[in-house]
Write an enzyme that holds these catalytic residues in place. Structure first.
Site, PDB file in Angstrom:
ATOM      1  N   CYS A  79       0.834  -1.203   0.000  1.00 47.64           N
ATOM      2  CA  CYS A  79       0.000   0.000   0.000  1.00 47.64           C
ATOM      3  C   CYS A  79       0.869   1.253   0.000  1.00 47.64           C
ATOM      4  CB  CYS A  79      -0.928  -0.024   1.223  1.00 47.64           C
ATOM      5  SG  CYS A  79      -1.826   1.504   1.508  1.00 47.64           S
ATOM      6  N   CYS A  82      -0.042   3.997   2.510  1.00 45.93           N
ATOM      7  CA  CYS A  82       0.364   3.594   3.866  1.00 45.93           C
ATOM      8  C   CYS A  82       1.799   4.036   4.150  1.00 45.93           C
ATOM      9  CB  CYS A  82       0.257   2.084   4.035  1.00 45.93           C
ATOM     10  SG  CYS A  82      -1.419   1.416   3.870  1.00 45.93           S
TER      11      CYS A  82
END
Length: 323
Positions: A79, A82
């Site tokens: 991700c 993230c």
């Protein structure tokens, strides 16, 4: 993905006053017990950011939330947003100097926790305060928004629950104080064995370990939750998802077909779909089939947790369907 702000300003509406009072009382009891045992002591700055998995969630998040707000960062290695958000949260955890604890949860390795919190996409940030879960925001939010949300969180934690956070000592040894404050429970060895069995893919061994705990303590919450989760995973093992969903679509009144599809829905994180499917099937069936669907729905409630608002709403819908 644009961040979806979930401001702490609605926390009073999300948690009933009675629930808040009970949580505050539990937090006060936990702090009093820690004081009797000599207190948890100071922690090092390194202890303000921890990695958490399903096996340690109760100890590292739920129990700790009685002394400090725990912010949960749901993330994954793949991700990219993230990787932007997590370093900011880690830096702010140190900067806030013990006013909150940051727990990082890898969703790829902890699917059940992701499902229990109803995470629809990552990054997603939640908080647990005195055992109560609160959504904060989703997406790679800006630092100003994050600071505002954290300020509201620590204010609510202090004013409503009396949580003033952790004492941070830059010279303290990392990893010392929190573990020393956790008392060893009578079933910890068996529960650890169950967690290890789950990690190894031995669902039968995990199920038996949880049953061993429940044989001595039928109301043990961690064992009941673990057993429900392990049995769900065991049921979906070997299923052909396409075949299951095709049969469910072709046979809307077939109890077995809908039960199997609901299990897959829940494992995939589609909680409302699983509940709605079985409630509709209760309305379409009768006799033993209806009772089987009702019992499976109650089992899925155990997996998600009785306090989850989706469970509360589904219980009301089930009651309407039955009566």
């Amino acid at each position: 993905m644009q961040p979806r702000n979930m401001s702490m300003s609605g926390v009073v509406d999300l948690a009933a006053v009675k629930a808040a009072q009970e949580a505050k009382a539990k937090a006060e009891q936990a702090r009093a017990e820690a004081a009797r045992q000599g207190g948890a002591g100071a922690v090092s700055p390194a202890d303000l950011v921890i990695d958490v998995d399903e096996a340690g969630f109760e100890r590292d998040v739920l129990q700790r939330s009685a002394e400090v707000p725990v912010v949960i960062d749901f993330w994954a290695e793949w991700c990219q947003p993230c990787k932007q958000l997590s370093p900011v949260l880690e830096r702010l955890a140190v900067e806030y100097n013990g006013r909150f604890l940051l727990a990082k949860i890898d969703v790829d390795a902890n699917q059940m926790l992701m499902q229990q919190f109803g995470v629809q996409g990552i990054p997603a940030v939640f908080a647990v305060v005195a055992g109560q879960a609160l959504p904060l925001f989703q997406g790679a939010a800006g630092e100003e928004q994050i600071r505002q949300t954290l300020d509201q969180l620590v204010q609510v934690a202090e004013q409503r629950f009396g949580l003033t956070g952790l004492t941070v000592d830059p010279d303290a040894e990392p990893g010392g104080a929190p573990d020393a404050a956790v008392a060893e429970g009578p079933f910890d060895a068996t529960l650890n064995a169950a967690a290890q069995a789950l990690d190894a893919g031995d669902l039968g061994g995990a199920i038996q370990a949880y049953k061993n705990v429940l044989a001595d303590d039928p109301a043990h919450p961690e064992a009941r939750l673990g057993l429900s989760q392990a049995e769900l995973l065991q049921r979906v093992q070997g299923l052909d998802p396409q075949k299951v969903r095709r049969e469910a679509a072709e046979k809307p009144a077939d109890a077995d077909a809908q039960i199997a599809a609901a299990d897959l829905d829940l494992v995939g994180g589609h909680v409302e779909d699983a509940f709605g499917r079985l409630i509709e099937t209760v309305q379409r069936t009768a006799g033993d089939d209806r009772d089987a669907v009702r019992r499976r729905l109650l089992e899925l409630f155990e997996v998600v947790g009785p306090e989850d608002p989706r469970v509360v709403g589904a219980r009301r819908a089930l009651a309407r369907a039955l009566f």
